[in-house]
Enzyme design. Structure first.
Site, PDB file in Angstrom:
ATOM      1  CB  CYS A   1      -0.936   0.007   1.209  1.00  0.00           C
ATOM      2  SG  CYS A   1      -2.097  -1.374   1.237  1.00  0.00           S
TER       3      CYS A   1
ATOM      4  CG  HIS B   1      12.225  -2.175   2.685  1.00  0.00           C
ATOM      5  ND1 HIS B   1      12.032  -3.411   3.261  1.00  0.00           N
ATOM      6  CD2 HIS B   1      11.736  -2.273   1.422  1.00  0.00           C
ATOM      7  CE1 HIS B   1      11.452  -4.215   2.382  1.00  0.00           C
ATOM      8  NE2 HIS B   1      11.265  -3.557   1.255  1.00  0.00           N
TER       9      HIS B   1
ATOM     10  CG  HIS C   1      -3.429  20.543   4.724  1.00  0.00           C
ATOM     11  ND1 HIS C   1      -4.616  20.979   5.252  1.00  0.00           N
ATOM     12  CD2 HIS C   1      -2.889  21.601   4.062  1.00  0.00           C
ATOM     13  CE1 HIS C   1      -4.811  22.249   4.911  1.00  0.00           C
ATOM     14  NE2 HIS C   1      -3.780  22.644   4.194  1.00  0.00           N
TER      15      HIS C   1
ATOM     16  CG  HIS D   1      -2.563   3.512   3.829  1.00  0.00           C
ATOM     17  ND1 HIS D   1      -3.430   3.440   2.750  1.00  0.00           N
ATOM     18  CD2 HIS D   1      -2.399   2.221   4.249  1.00  0.00           C
ATOM     19  CE1 HIS D   1      -3.747   2.184   2.531  1.00  0.00           C
ATOM     20  NE2 HIS D   1      -3.142   1.426   3.426  1.00  0.00           N
TER      21      HIS D   1
ATOM     22  CG  ASN E   1      -6.843  -0.153   2.529  1.00  0.00           C
ATOM     23  OD1 ASN E   1      -6.235   0.422   1.637  1.00  0.00           O
ATOM     24  ND2 ASN E   1      -6.229  -0.854   3.466  1.00  0.00           N
TER      25      ASN E   1
END
Length: 528
Positions: free
Chosen positions: A259, A338, A433, A437, A470
């Site tokens: 995602c 990562h 702002h 996700h 989602n």
């Protein structure tokens, strides 16, 4: 590292009136134990802050030498009157012309090297989010009924999906492909995947080209990301064929990156634009819901069915100077984290087959803990790049103090240790702002608590989850479209897009608004 007990939260659930047994007619309750996001801001690691300061260290030569040169020059010039200064310059130019010309040439050369080596500004000209047709709209109740009619799930699986939907934060107007709604057969086929990909990608791109007036042949770089569905020829090849794009286009197809791949696509497009001046790039972010539809009965693999919905975004980036005036945003920072080196992180969201050979995504029960660790790394790396100097100073000073003396105070007693808590930076001072996700209501709640954000800060994410579900890597663009539809983005405002996904990865991108964004009159999914 937080203890196991610190990562658990309890919740009392009312299970209604007992219908039979010795407790018939009375209310029954149960205690549900859940894992929650770790309080990662209270366990910041110094090495991740060093990553953020790496940018400043790289430019340390300028920070060290420029003040000295200014000081020396000021002292030299300040000792002379205006008449003496002009007389000195005239005499030097008259009797030592070679020195003056040499100095002037060196100045021009240095200035030229600086402007030629500095990174080119990358602008976000505009973006588009695909809105499916209303006949693909499904409420939560209809979702369960359709699942029951399909005959693919037993009552236990249906009840589990119903409970997940009730607490998901998803509303009754999200979109599911027709292949899932209408068919009782296997919908995870290449044919249905290509059909859904064509619908959402071409729909978003048609809107983008209409809004910007850019021709498909003008695009020099194309980046497409879709985690699950990766056919041959690729999705980027489908787009090039459909729009008859030019033959020397630089096309990239990112698969299996979860995602947060939308931000990875932006980062790749930025790198391509830095090495290809006077060019445009398009980043397409999508996920094929039907192709990833799980038809088995394992609960950990049923969760994605409940959350993922149709959606796609298309973003136009440019490094052309003439696009400066019409661009909406300028790209400021991209920070990528990562955690794939850790085995638990790698398997936190894992595509595999169940015992019945049904393909799907298995979601680990440790996902929140793993995600919290990636978030901690990402935001502490980003902090030095975006926070005001006062916030950085307090944060860094308390962090170093805890690093040097925290162990001694902890050994002296819990009271001393608790009085030495780190200073938590206020990220609301760095951004106007927030586009987080929209994974699930539970994740958004935990992020709001950890980052101490207000309801208004989280409104775009919560509304996107409720209205569209989602939509994977495109969700952060539906959130930005929401802010634009509400006319909340003013000139100079900073927007933080934060996404996370399988791997495990957490990525951030920061935009600065080039102008006040007025309410769109068309091609916005929130106009109704």
């Amino acid at each position: 590292m937080a203890s196991e007990g610190d990562l658990l939260s309890t919740e009392i659930v009312n299970r209604g009136i007992e219908s039979s047994g010795p407790n018939a007619g009375s209310q029954t309750f149960s205690v549900r134990v859940r894992r929650r996001l770790p309080d990662f801001l209270q366990s910041v690691n110094l090495k991740y802050v060093k990553l953020g300061y790496h940018y400043l260290i790289n430019h340390g030569i300028y920070l060290a030498t420029i003040p000295v040169l200014v000081l020396v020059f000021s002292a030299e010039v300040g000792s002379l009157s205006k008449e003496e200064l002009w007389r000195k310059l005239w005499e030097d130019a008259r009797y030592d012309l070679a020195t003056v010309l040499g100095f002037f040439g060196l100045f021009v050369f240095t200035l030229s090297v600086y402007f030629m080596s500095r990174p080119r500004s990358v602008y976000l000209v505009d973006f588009a989010c695909y809105r499916p047709h209303d006949d693909q709209k499904v409420s939560k109740k209809e979702f369960i009924e359709l699942a029951r009619k399909s005959g693919k799930f037993d009552e236990e699986s249906l009840e589990f999906q119903k409970r997940i939907l009730e607490s998901s934060g998803i509303g009754d107007e999200t979109y599911i492909p027709k292949s899932v709604i209408m068919s009782t057969e296997n919908c995870a086929t290449m044919k249905e995947g290509r059909a859904e990909a064509s619908t959402v990608m071409f729909g978003a791109l048609d809107e983008l080209f209409e809004k910007t007036g850019v021709r498909p042949k003008d695009i020099g770089v194309l980046v497409v990301n879709c985690s699950i569905f990766n056919p041959t020829p690729s999705l980027s090849a489908m787009i090039i064929n459909h729009y008859k794009m030019r033959g020397n286009i630089l096309s990239y197809n990112l698969g299996g990156m979860g995602c947060s791949a939308g931000i990875i696509g932006v980062d790749l497009a930025r790198d391509m634009l830095q090495s290809n001046p006077n060019n445009c790039a398009v980043v397409v972010s999508a996920e094929m819901v039907g192709y990833n539809w799980y038809q088995g009965r394992e609960k950990s693999m049923l969760i994605p069915n409940c959350f993922f919905r149709m959606g796609c975004s298309a973003v136009l980036l440019s490094n052309r100077r003439r696009d400066h005036r019409r661009a909406k945003y300028r790209l400021e920072h991209v920070v990528r984290t990562h955690k794939g080196a850790d085995d638990r992180s790698l398997r936190s969201v894992y595509q595999e087959e169940d015992a019945q050979r049904f393909k799907g995504l298995r979601v680990s029960k440790d996902l929140l803990e793993i995600g919290g660790d990636a978030l901690k790394t990402n935001i502490t790396t980003l902090g030095p790049l975006v926070l005001p100097f006062s916030e950085q100073l307090f944060f860094f000073a308390t962090l170093v103090w805890r690093h040097l003396f925290g162990g001694k105070q902890a050994a002296a007693g819990s009271q001393a240790a608790s009085s030495n808590k780190p200073y938590i930076p206020d990220y609301k001072l760095a951004f106007e702002h927030f586009c987080v996700h929209a994974a699930s209501k539970r994740v958004l709640d935990e992020l709001q608590r950890n980052l101490e954000l207000s309801e208004k800060n989280m409104e775009a994410s919560r509304m996107t989850l409720q209205r569209f579900g989602n939509t994977s890597s495109s969700s952060i663009w539906y959130e930005l479209a929401y802010l634009e539809a509400k006319e909340r983005v003013g000139k100079g405002d900073r927007v933080w897009q934060l996404a996370f996904g399988s791997g495990f990865k957490c990525n951030s991108v920061v935009w600065r608004s080039m102008r006040r964004i007025s309410k769109p009159t068309r091609n916005n999914p929130w106009l109704d």
